[in-house]
Design an enzyme around this catalytic site. Sequence first.
Site, short mmCIF file in Angstrom:
data_model
loop_
_atom_site.label_atom_id
_atom_site.label_comp_id
_atom_site.label_asym_id
_atom_site.label_seq_id
_atom_site.Cartn_x
_atom_site.Cartn_y
_atom_site.Cartn_z
N TYR A 20 55.00 0.30 37.83
CA TYR A 20 53.97 -0.45 38.57
C TYR A 20 52.83 0.46 39.03
O TYR A 20 52.90 1.66 38.91
CB TYR A 20 54.54 -1.33 39.68
CG TYR A 20 55.27 -0.70 40.85
CD1 TYR A 20 55.10 0.62 41.26
CD2 TYR A 20 56.14 -1.49 41.60
CE1 TYR A 20 55.76 1.12 42.37
CE2 TYR A 20 56.80 -1.00 42.72
CZ TYR A 20 56.61 0.30 43.08
OH TYR A 20 57.26 0.79 44.17
N GLU A 21 51.79 -0.18 39.52
CA GLU A 21 50.55 0.51 39.90
C GLU A 21 49.90 1.19 38.70
O GLU A 21 49.37 2.30 38.80
CB GLU A 21 50.85 1.55 40.99
CG GLU A 21 50.14 1.32 42.28
CD GLU A 21 49.02 0.31 42.20
OE1 GLU A 21 49.27 -0.83 42.63
OE2 GLU A 21 47.93 0.60 41.73
N GLY A 22 49.98 0.52 37.55
CA GLY A 22 49.50 1.11 36.30
C GLY A 22 50.63 1.93 35.71
O GLY A 22 51.17 2.83 36.39
#
Length: 592
Positions: free
Chosen positions: A431-433
Amino acid sequence: MTYRAPVRDLAFALEAAADFGRLAGAFPGADAETVRAVLEGAGALAADVLAPLNRAGDQVGARYENGRVTAAPGFAEAYRQLAAGGWTGLAADAEWGGQGLPKALDIAVFEIIQAANLAFGLCPLLTQGAVEAIEKNGDARQKALYLPKLVTGEWTGTMNLTEPQAGSDLGALTTKAEPDGDHWRLSGQKIFITWGDHDMADNIVHLVLARLPDAPPGSRGLSLFIAPKRLVGEDGSLGAMNDLRPGSIEHKLGIHASPTCVMLYEGAKAELIGAPNQGLAAMFVMMNAARLGVGVQGVAIAERAYQQALAYALDRKQGRSAWTGAYPSRLFDHPDVRRSLMLMKARIEAARAICLSTAVAADLARTATNPVDRDAANFRQELLTPIAKAWSTDMGVETASSALQIQGGMGFIEETGAAQHYRDARILPIYEGTNGIHAIDLMGRKLALGKGAAVRELVDDIMPTAAHLKSADDAWLHTVGARLESGLAAVQSATGWLIERRGHAQPDALAGATPYLKLLGDVVGGWMLGKGALVASQRIAEGAPDPDYWRTKIGLARVFSEQVLAQAPGLTQAVTQGSVDLFRATPEALGA
Ligand SMILES: Cc1cc2nc3c(=O)[nH]c(=O)nc-3n(C[C@H](O)[C@H](O)[C@H](O)COP(=O)(O)OP(=O)(O)OC[C@H]3O[C@@H](n4cnc5c(N)ncnc54)[C@H](O)[C@@H]3O)c2cc1C
């Protein structure tokens, strides 16, 4: 197994590796005594309140019932204590009720909170990102309305990007914003929204990316909106429920206590924040804050898992030690186990220092009075952010795995808690890229910063440390310096190749992005440990108490340089020759 905040290591990393002293002018209140007191206070909250809830959070998790989410047992009360203690506003401006301390100190505190309870820590992590996005992009009314409530923790914040067809590719987002008088109405479905609903705070401020009716396609047509769970009057009072709701929560491998919500926007009342079609740039403020926060989660889960592995290795007895001859021997006294523990600790300390240095750069970018320093700090923050996120979270997963390994079969058994750390850690590179996307960001946008100046300045900063280490009258420091120097040569060669290839052979450069991020992370990590080792050797020379502690700092830098940095030339090969023509393999040839 409880968690003990590594206060001494954190204070040392701030001072010796992250150059916290450079913030003294802008933050005169953040002296060594204050830093220690803040870290110890956070450590007490972590040990007494947050860590004890971690296991129940995993077993019971957040619940979705009757269209609403209930936080895991004890979480709501713990959140009240977090807010009441002022922990949600450490780095926020005093104007909004914050304490105006450096972000770097906040990030150190973040590590402690995340280590105690990763699923819980996501809620303040995202709220902090919302604060930064509103502060940077909001108008005076929006700031006055939302920031005090978010800073004091009365309300929490979320980040709404992902949709089923739009994960890494944010340009594919379709959530719509229609004008309705002086506001907007949002409709669409977001997925995977962390802490999208819960009962821990009075209101939830959703920051949502959506498209205006006449928006251009792709990521240039996204606008950023604030849509609160409960409508907010001009005086800050809470009104009716907004037309948005959680549709369900996901059943996941880990972080069970962090509700991951499908969010349904059904004509939700919203206000635009920032300019129309400039939403992605506005959201980047929140994303960058969250990226660093997630990098810190990697450090945190690794530290937690390491502490447990170390305790187990000191307690469990098996076989005869080749060092002591003792039978049965502690696991700790087997060379292979000691090597693994030291490598874990070295990598944790390297990642910690990278994250703290990124935060120091963020503080300097905000507060430096000289524009040259400000620009340099901005470049450094931009360059280090993908490394802080991706390198630290890969390290977090690998360390959670090594920690489990040290506990043998017991590590695989749920009761010991090692398995939870491993499961919880696995989301961090996603997550978060995803880490692959961060590697591409590093190779693309970040290498181009200032026409390559960001990387050049970094290399120029590392060189004197390498030279200083090499010239030291200590064999271990000398080794660290030599390895760092050859790591720098590897970085220069890989960087030159990537810059040249990007122009005419983009797929080759893209295929080399991930080994390049690892290479740069390894070298920056080695630099951080090398700086720490120099300070440690100074302390030994001064006759400081506890020489074992300082000698071990030098030992950790040496372990890292021999076991990690030594691979730098091979990584350059992987970036350059390893990636050429990779894209030519067909699905059939690969077994499809
Ligand atoms: C528990 C959890 C919490 C989350 N919280 C939030 C949240 O609060 N808010 C929010 O908006 N989102 C959230 N997300 C979404 C998360 O950020 C996305 O899952 C993530 O960005 C990846 O998107 P995706 O899952 O669609 O994967 P995809 O984009 O389909 O990617 C799949 C794989 O392909 C690779 N890939 C994709 N595109 C490229 C490319 N161009 N080049 C090379 N490789 C590529 C990726 O690296 C990845 O390995 C959360 C997700 C989870 C699981």
